[in-house]
Structure formats: structure tokens, C-alpha cells
Design a protein around this motif. Structure first.
Motif, PDB file in Angstrom:
ATOM      1  N   VAL A   7       0.850  -1.179   0.000  1.00 35.46           N
ATOM      2  CA  VAL A   7       0.000   0.000   0.000  1.00 35.46           C
ATOM      3  C   VAL A   7       0.891   1.236   0.000  1.00 35.46           C
ATOM      4  CG1 VAL A   7      -1.801  -1.227   1.245  1.00 35.46           C
ATOM      5  CG2 VAL A   7      -0.172   0.155   2.523  1.00 35.46           C
ATOM      6  N   CYS A   8       0.388   2.320  -0.570  1.00 40.36           N
ATOM      7  CA  CYS A   8       1.127   3.582  -0.611  1.00 40.36           C
ATOM      8  C   CYS A   8       0.417   4.597   0.275  1.00 40.36           C
ATOM      9  CB  CYS A   8       1.211   4.105  -2.041  1.00 40.36           C
ATOM     10  SG  CYS A   8       1.977   5.734  -2.205  1.00 40.36           S
ATOM     11  N   GLU A  78      -1.473  -2.050  -4.302  1.00 37.10           N
ATOM     12  CA  GLU A  78      -2.874  -2.377  -4.545  1.00 37.10           C
ATOM     13  C   GLU A  78      -3.813  -1.307  -4.004  1.00 37.10           C
ATOM     14  OE1 GLU A  78      -4.201  -6.369  -3.752  1.00 37.10           O
ATOM     15  OE2 GLU A  78      -2.171  -7.161  -3.962  1.00 37.10           O
ATOM     16  N   PHE A  79      -3.330  -0.551  -3.018  1.00 40.39           N
ATOM     17  CA  PHE A  79      -4.152   0.492  -2.409  1.00 40.39           C
ATOM     18  C   PHE A  79      -3.294   1.736  -2.191  1.00 40.39           C
ATOM     19  CE2 PHE A  79      -5.832  -3.606  -1.166  1.00 40.39           C
ATOM     20  CZ  PHE A  79      -7.174  -3.490  -1.523  1.00 40.39           C
ATOM     21  N   VAL A  80      -3.899   2.899  -2.393  1.00 39.30           N
ATOM     22  CA  VAL A  80      -3.196   4.161  -2.191  1.00 39.30           C
ATOM     23  C   VAL A  80      -4.008   5.027  -1.243  1.00 39.30           C
ATOM     24  CG1 VAL A  80      -2.371   6.294  -3.273  1.00 39.30           C
ATOM     25  CG2 VAL A  80      -2.069   4.091  -4.440  1.00 39.30           C
ATOM     26  N   PHE A  81      -3.363   5.487  -0.169  1.00 43.41           N
ATOM     27  CA  PHE A  81      -3.969   6.440   0.755  1.00 43.41           C
ATOM     28  C   PHE A  81      -3.379   7.813   0.444  1.00 43.41           C
ATOM     29  CE2 PHE A  81      -4.010   2.384   3.046  1.00 43.41           C
ATOM     30  CZ  PHE A  81      -5.300   2.332   3.540  1.00 43.41           C
ATOM     31  N   HIS A  82      -4.190   8.702  -0.098  1.00 48.88           N
ATOM     32  CA  HIS A  82      -3.682  10.041  -0.428  1.00 48.88           C
ATOM     33  C   HIS A  82      -4.042  10.988   0.721  1.00 48.88           C
ATOM     34  CE1 HIS A  82      -2.308  13.526  -2.335  1.00 48.88           C
ATOM     35  NE2 HIS A  82      -3.431  13.910  -2.929  1.00 48.88           N
ATOM     36  N   LYS A 117      -2.167  -0.310 -13.150  1.00 49.10           N
ATOM     37  CA  LYS A 117      -2.853  -1.595 -13.348  1.00 49.10           C
ATOM     38  C   LYS A 117      -2.845  -2.475 -12.095  1.00 49.10           C
ATOM     39  CE  LYS A 117      -3.572  -0.673 -17.708  1.00 49.10           C
ATOM     40  NZ  LYS A 117      -4.927  -0.300 -18.193  1.00 49.10           N
ATOM     41  N   SER A 118      -2.186  -1.995 -11.043  1.00 43.91           N
ATOM     42  CA  SER A 118      -2.141  -2.785  -9.810  1.00 43.91           C
ATOM     43  C   SER A 118      -3.065  -2.212  -8.734  1.00 43.91           C
ATOM     44  CB  SER A 118      -0.708  -2.840  -9.261  1.00 43.91           C
ATOM     45  OG  SER A 118      -0.237  -1.538  -8.919  1.00 43.91           O
ATOM     46  N   VAL A 119      -3.335  -0.905  -8.790  1.00 42.12           N
ATOM     47  CA  VAL A 119      -4.125  -0.248  -7.737  1.00 42.12           C
ATOM     48  C   VAL A 119      -5.609  -0.565  -7.904  1.00 42.12           C
ATOM     49  CG1 VAL A 119      -4.818   1.955  -6.726  1.00 42.12           C
ATOM     50  CG2 VAL A 119      -2.445   1.616  -7.463  1.00 42.12           C
ATOM     51  N   LYS A 120      -6.209  -1.063  -6.833  1.00 41.04           N
ATOM     52  CA  LYS A 120      -7.638  -1.361  -6.830  1.00 41.04           C
ATOM     53  C   LYS A 120      -8.460  -0.192  -6.299  1.00 41.04           C
ATOM     54  CE  LYS A 120      -6.767  -6.279  -5.902  1.00 41.04           C
ATOM     55  NZ  LYS A 120      -6.933  -7.367  -4.891  1.00 41.04           N
TER      56      LYS A 120
END
Length: 285
Positions: A7-8, A78-82, A117-120
Motif C-alpha cells: 500500500v502507498c 494495490e491500495f493508495v492512501f492520499h 494496473k495494480s491499484v484497486k
């Protein structure tokens, strides 16, 4: 969920972001954290000191004023927290103000998520300052704060004019990407208090307890938030973290959500402080 996923988290050394990274590492996730500068030893050291950071944390440079930096951190996640948001404008930059910078940044981050293409799912840390239930000029408030509530962009506030506009414009933009190859969740967080891993008080906490500090400037900020939302939405840092992780781990969750456990008048906050700490004197005004 398979806890081996990456995760980012943007704005990694911030109040909410650093606390979120701590919990993600403890739960087995691999975290890509962005910082404005990897040469800032205090912020880099804060994250490096977390449990499991040696094996499951990787730091990247990423600045909202240079949003293309974020692509490397997002890649493979797979997930990004901005969570990162500009609080002060960089004069001489390509943007006219923090709102324009924040909007440009969230567009590139969302598009980077789609291209990866990986981030859901992209989870955006929004603010109740963007969710005012005001009906219009001098016409009172709606009966409830809900998904239709957006703060007007022409409010005459001294403290938070730029911040309100920045968070409102950015949240609308990020939600427009929902369903375009990724799911988007926007979490409109109240004024956050409670635990922190930072060695100082965040701006959110200082506004929450400013009546104890007897700081007239911060009090003006608290009253502006109260005027904007009718009452002050409040959330505990632990609840905010759980809300972010809940949004990630529930695959069918998308859209806009309020994160607050109470809505209080500033006078009620003062009364609660006095009830639990009777030795603290709060000026009547």
C-alpha cells in the motif's frame, strides 16, 4: 485480506499518515511512504523508528508541487492512501495557490493509480471543511450533513479560506475518478484529536484544545469551523485510522463518508474540558 499486499501512503510524516503507517506495518502490510524530502532526518527517522520498518517500509520522495514524483511510490501497490495536502503555497511555482496545486496533484495521483494496473482503490483523506451543510448566504443550515453537502468557495473566512477551497475542489476531483478503472473512497474527517507518534502537537490537536491554550488566533479557527458546519465534528485518531483501514479492506466500499463520532459547539468543548480538568481556567469569552 492477504496482508502481503503493498500500500502507498502519501504525506507519510503527517499526523494521520504516520499513525496509519504504524498500524499498517503492525498488521503485516508492506508500505510505500512518500515524504517531501528524504533529506529531512526528523521525518525519515520518525518512520524508520517504527516496528517492522526495516523489512516492510520503503520511503519515496513525493511533493504535491511536483506530483509526477508519486508514480514510483504507487507502482506495484494495490491500495493508495492520499493524505498529503499543501498547507502553504510555494511562491514562484507553476500553480497560483494551494488549491490549484492540490487539484493538479490529485489528478496525477489518480491517473498514476489507473496506469499502474495494480491499484484497486484510492482512499482520499478529506475534511469536514469541504462538507458544510450551509444552505446558502444567511439562510441557515440543512437538517443533516450528508453526501450532498459541499462548502461554498466564496466564504469570507480569514483563517481557512484557502484550505476550505483547496479541500473542496480536490475532493470533488478525486471522486470523479470513481469507477474509472479504480474505486475511490473519500473520508471527510472531523477535527482529529487523540494519540500521535509525532513529537509535537499537530495543528488539528492545537485547534481542538486551543481554549485551554488561550490562543485567540486558534480560537478564531475553531469558531470558523463551527460557523461552517453548525457544530464542530470531532474524531479520535484511532477511529480515523480504523476508518481508513476499513475502507481498504472492504472491497465493495466506495464513495463519500463522514468520519466523526461527535458534533459539538465550542462552548460544549469548553464545558467538557472544565468537567474533566476543573483546575484549568478557560476565559469566559
Amino acid at each position: 485480506m492477504n496482508k502481503s499486499v503493498k500500500v502507498c501512503v502519501t504525506g507519510g510524516a503527517g499526523y494521520i499518515a504516520s499513525f496509519l503507517i504504524k498500524h499498517l506495518l503492525e498488521r503485516g502490510y508492506t508500505v510505500h511512504a512518500t515524504l517531501r524530502s528524504l533529506n529531512d532526518d526528523s521525518k525519515v527517522g520518525l518512520l524508520k523508528g517504527l516496528d517492522h520498518a526495516e523489512t516492510r517500509l520503503k520511503s519515496f520522495e513525493g511533493d504535491i508541487y511536483n506530483p509526477t514524483d508519486f508514480a514510483a511510490a504507487i507502482d506495484g501497490c494495490e491500495f493508495v492512501f492520499h493524505i498529503a495536502t499543501p498547507m502553504q503555497h510555494h511562491k514562484g511555482s507553476q500553480y497560483k495557490d494551494t488549491g490549484e496545486a492540490a487539484v493538479a496533484g490529485v489528478k496525477i495521483i489518480a491517473e498514476s493509480c489507473i496506469k499502474s494496473k495494480s491499484v484497486k482503490k484510492l482512499i482520499y483523506t478529506a475534511s469536514v471543511m469541504a462538507a458544510s451543510p450551509l444552505k446558502g448566504a444567511a439562510s441557515g443550515y440543512k437538517d443533516a450533513m450528508d453526501e450532498t453537502c459541499w462548502s461554498p468557495l466564496d466564504l469570507p473566512y480569514e483563517m481557512y479560506f484557502d484550505y476550505i477551497n483547496s479541500k473542496t475542489l480536490t475532493e470533488k476531483v478525486v471522486l470523479s475518478y470513481n469507477g474509472l478503472g479504480i474505486d475511490v473512497v473519500s473520508l471527510a474527517c472531523g477535527l482529529v484529536g487523540g494519540e500521535t507518534i509525532q513529537p509535537f502537537l499537530s495543528s488539528s490537536i492545537t485547534v481542538l484544545i486551543e481554549q485551554v491554550m488561550n490562543d485567540a488566533t486558534l480560537y478564531k479557527g475553531l469558531r470558523e469551523l463551527e460557523d461552517l458546519d453548525s457544530k464542530v465534528p470531532i474524531a479520535h485518531s484511532q477511529d480515523v485510522i480504523e476508518a481508513h483501514i476499513f475502507a481498504m479492506e472492504n472491497s465493495d466500499m466506495n464513495g463519500r463518508f463522514l468520519v466523526a463520532s461527535a458534533l459539538l459547539k465550542s462552548a460544549e468543548i469548553a464545558s467538557l474540558i472544565h468537567k474533566h480538568f476543573p483546575n484549568i481556567n478557560i476565559p469566559p469569552e
